[in-house]
Motif scaffolding. Structure first.
Motif, mmCIF file in Angstrom:
data_model
loop_
_atom_site.group_PDB
_atom_site.id
_atom_site.type_symbol
_atom_site.label_atom_id
_atom_site.label_comp_id
_atom_site.label_asym_id
_atom_site.label_seq_id
_atom_site.Cartn_x
_atom_site.Cartn_y
_atom_site.Cartn_z
ATOM 1 N N LYS A 8 58.821 18.534 4.252
ATOM 2 C CA LYS A 8 60.272 18.638 4.157
ATOM 3 C C LYS A 8 60.883 17.246 4.178
ATOM 4 O O LYS A 8 60.503 16.404 4.991
ATOM 5 N N LEU A 9 61.810 17.019 3.254
ATOM 6 C CA LEU A 9 62.532 15.751 3.185
ATOM 7 C C LEU A 9 64.022 16.045 3.165
ATOM 8 O O LEU A 9 64.462 17.007 2.542
ATOM 9 N N HIS A 10 64.765 15.209 3.839
ATOM 10 C CA HIS A 10 66.224 15.271 3.748
ATOM 11 C C HIS A 10 66.670 14.248 2.717
ATOM 12 O O HIS A 10 66.220 13.106 2.729
ATOM 13 N N VAL A 11 67.542 14.691 1.829
ATOM 14 C CA VAL A 11 68.077 13.835 0.771
ATOM 15 C C VAL A 11 69.503 13.444 1.168
ATOM 16 O O VAL A 11 70.319 14.297 1.496
ATOM 17 N N TYR A 12 69.764 12.144 1.120
ATOM 18 C CA TYR A 12 71.086 11.598 1.394
ATOM 19 C C TYR A 12 71.643 11.007 0.111
ATOM 20 O O TYR A 12 70.868 10.576 -0.752
ATOM 21 N N THR A 13 72.944 10.954 -0.013
ATOM 22 C CA THR A 13 73.574 10.427 -1.221
ATOM 23 C C THR A 13 74.843 9.663 -0.872
ATOM 24 O O THR A 13 75.471 9.925 0.152
ATOM 25 N N ASN A 14 75.229 8.768 -1.774
ATOM 26 C CA ASN A 14 76.507 8.064 -1.632
ATOM 27 C C ASN A 14 77.563 8.755 -2.472
ATOM 28 O O ASN A 14 78.736 8.375 -2.452
#
Length: 164
Positions: free
Chosen positions: A156-162
C-alpha cells in the motif's frame, strides 16, 4: 533537466559514478531499507550498476544533495515518471545523521520551484508508505496533500499531490 541546483545551504548535482560510495551507504541505511526497500547494493560493482541503471532510464533524475563548501553528500532528491502514476513523482532520502536539519525540505523545495516552471510538471506527485510519518510531514510542509491510496506490488502506498 538542470544539472546543478544551488540552494541556500546546499548544492544539488545530478548523480554520477563518482557518487558510488555515497549511494552504497545511503541505500543500506535503516530508513531506506524500511521505507524504500533493499536494492541489493553492497559492493562497488553493485553501486555502479545501480547508478548506471538510474542514469540510463528516461524520465528519471537523481540529484545528490551536498552541504555547500563541504562537498559532503548527505542525501538525494529524485524526480521521475513512474509507470503506475499519471504524473512525475518527487522523492527524497537522506543519511540519518542529517535528518531534522531542514535539508530535505530545502532541497526538495528548490527542485519543486524549478520543475514547476515547466507546464508539463504542473501536477507533481509523491508516494510513501503509510507508516513513514516523517516523509508525510515533509510532503505536507512542501504543500502536497493526500490524494489516494494505491497498491503496487502488494504494498500500500499513499499518493500525495500539489494539484488542487
Amino acid at each position: 533537466m538542470q544539472h546543478k541546483i544551488i540552494a541556500e545551504r546546499l548544492i544539488l548535482n545530478l548523480l554520477t559514478l563518482d557518487n558510488r560510495d555515497f549511494v552504497k551507504r545511503l541505500v543500506n541505511t535503516p530508513g531506506w531499507l524500511d521505507f524504500i526497500g533493499d536494492r541489493n547494493v553492497h559492493t562497488d560493482d553493485d553501486a555502479i550498476a545501480y547508478i548506471n541503471k538510474i542514469r540510463n532510464t528516461q524520465n528519471l533524475y537523481y540529484w545528490v544533495v551536498s552541504i555547500k563548501n563541504e562537498n559532503t553528500p548527505i542525501g538525494i532528491i529524485s524526480f521521475l515518471k513512474r509507470d503506475y502514476l499519471e504524473n512525475f513523482d518527487i522523492g527524497f532520502a537522506f543519511l540519518p545523521e542529517y535528518n531534522g536539519n531542514g535539508y530535505a525540505y530545502e532541497a526538495a523545495k528548490e527542485v519543486l520551484v524549478i520543475v514547476s516552471k515547466d507546464p508539463r510538471y504542473a501536477a507533481i506527485l509523491a508516494t510513501t508508505v503509510p507508516k513513514n510519518t516523517n516523509s508525510i510531514k515533509l510532503l505536507t510542509k512542501l504543500g502536497l496533500h493526500f490524494q489516494k491510496e494505491i497498491e503496487v506490488e502488494k504494498q500500500k502506498l499513499h499518493v500525495y499531490t500539489n494539484a488542487v
